[in-house]
Motif scaffolding. Structure first.
Motif, PDB file in Angstrom:
ATOM      1  N   VAL A  30      -7.754  -2.094   6.667  1.00 26.57           N
ATOM      2  CA  VAL A  30      -7.172  -0.808   6.302  1.00 26.57           C
ATOM      3  C   VAL A  30      -8.096  -0.065   5.336  1.00 26.57           C
ATOM      4  CG1 VAL A  30      -5.244   0.298   5.087  1.00 26.57           C
ATOM      5  CG2 VAL A  30      -4.796  -1.508   6.750  1.00 26.57           C
ATOM      6  N   LYS A  41      -6.402   4.611   0.018  1.00 26.17           N
ATOM      7  CA  LYS A  41      -5.525   3.664   0.695  1.00 26.17           C
ATOM      8  C   LYS A  41      -4.058   4.087   0.536  1.00 26.17           C
ATOM      9  CE  LYS A  41      -5.030  -1.359   1.156  1.00 26.17           C
ATOM     10  NZ  LYS A  41      -5.480  -2.665   0.604  1.00 26.17           N
ATOM     11  N   LYS A  42      -3.748   4.651  -0.605  1.00 21.95           N
ATOM     12  CA  LYS A  42      -2.387   5.135  -0.852  1.00 21.95           C
ATOM     13  C   LYS A  42      -2.024   6.251   0.125  1.00 21.95           C
ATOM     14  CE  LYS A  42       0.591   7.088  -4.461  1.00 21.95           C
ATOM     15  NZ  LYS A  42       0.654   7.537  -5.886  1.00 21.95           N
ATOM     16  N   TYR A  45      -1.320   4.795   3.545  1.00 20.25           N
ATOM     17  CA  TYR A  45       0.003   4.174   3.639  1.00 20.25           C
ATOM     18  C   TYR A  45       1.141   5.190   3.517  1.00 20.25           C
ATOM     19  CZ  TYR A  45      -1.606  -0.644   3.875  1.00 20.25           C
ATOM     20  OH  TYR A  45      -2.161  -1.824   4.296  1.00 20.25           O
ATOM     21  N   ARG A  49       3.132   3.071   7.692  1.00 26.32           N
ATOM     22  CA  ARG A  49       3.790   2.043   6.883  1.00 26.32           C
ATOM     23  C   ARG A  49       3.001   0.744   6.843  1.00 26.32           C
ATOM     24  NH1 ARG A  49       9.447   2.202   9.934  1.00 26.32           N
ATOM     25  NH2 ARG A  49       7.907   2.390  11.628  1.00 26.32           N
ATOM     26  N   SER A  50       2.216   0.491   7.881  1.00 31.73           N
ATOM     27  CA  SER A  50       1.486  -0.772   7.968  1.00 31.73           C
ATOM     28  C   SER A  50       0.291  -0.619   8.895  1.00 31.73           C
ATOM     29  CB  SER A  50       2.401  -1.873   8.523  1.00 31.73           C
ATOM     30  OG  SER A  50       2.770  -1.567   9.869  1.00 31.73           O
ATOM     31  N   LYS A  51      -0.547  -1.636   8.921  1.00 32.99           N
ATOM     32  CA  LYS A  51      -1.680  -1.631   9.847  1.00 32.99           C
ATOM     33  C   LYS A  51      -1.178  -1.674  11.279  1.00 32.99           C
ATOM     34  CE  LYS A  51      -5.953  -4.030  11.073  1.00 32.99           C
ATOM     35  NZ  LYS A  51      -6.860  -5.179  10.821  1.00 32.99           N
TER      36      LYS A  51
END
Length: 208
Positions: A30, A41-42, A45, A49-51
């Motif tokens: 990610v 990265k924030k 996300y 919600r996820s990879k």
């Protein structure tokens, strides 16, 4: 969750698509996607919600463009149905000779997630293949050929089989061989149609 039309989301999906297709989904983190997309990265996300969601978005983004490309190759080819279907394989062979070609993103992702049959990306991949099969069936049926469902399945097996073999051997000529096999199958189906029609006409003449 951000809207799908959000430009930042689109940039993240584009970055993920390049990395996932080139290196595989498990090899790409990610963090690597966020860096390539130029976001934190924030922020990533915030949009995903996820990879797993990001992987699903990667395949979703490939779905319609790939189907449209196959249909365009078919539509732009002159000749009868066997030639036009064979052209799809020949165009794939040309694409497979590009140094950045890595095979079918849907099949490769499915292979990486083989132990997770309920993964959303696998469902998207399965739906994509079914759409292509349905388009083949409708195209064959429109040509008046009986057994369109079985013939479409045969085309799909040649299609995905050639993807796998070419990726294994790095020899695009296998796709050209698949093109000739597809042509022969369609020609045989057309010949059966003509034979059946001739038989019906003969029967009608004898009855009258």
């Amino acid at each position: 969750m951000a809207r799908s039309s959000d430009p930042t989301r689109g940039r993240i999906v584009a970055a993920a698509s390049k990395l996932f297709y080139a290196d595989g989904i498990r090899a790409v983190s990610v963090d690597a996607v966020a860096e390539k997309a130029g976001v934190t990265k924030k922020t990533l996300y915030y949009h995903f919600r996820s990879k797993d969601d990001l992987v699903a978005a990667y395949l979703s983004a490939r779905d319609q463009p790939n189907l449209a490309l196959f249909q365009r190759w078919f539509d732009e080819t002159e000749g009868a149905l066997p030639d036009r279907i064979a052209a799809i394989f020949r165009h794939l062979a040309k694409a497979a000779r590009h140094p950045k070609w890595r095979g079918c993103g849907f099949l490769r992702t499915t292979a990486e997630l083989a132990n997770l049959p309920g993964h959303p990306a696998i469902r998207i991949g399965a739906a994509h293949k079914k759409k292509f099969e349905a388009w083949l069936q409708a195209t064959i049926e429109a040509a008046g050929i009986a057994g369109s469902s079985e013939l479409a399945r045969q085309m799909l097996l040649l299609f995905d089989g050639s993807f796998a073999v070419v990726l294994l051997h790095r020899d695009a000529s296998y796709m050209e061989t698949a093109a000739e096999a597809a042509r022969a199958l369609v020609q045989a189906a057309q010949a059966r149609r003509v034979k059946a029609a001739t038989k019906r006409r003969t029967s009608v003449r004898r009855a009258s």
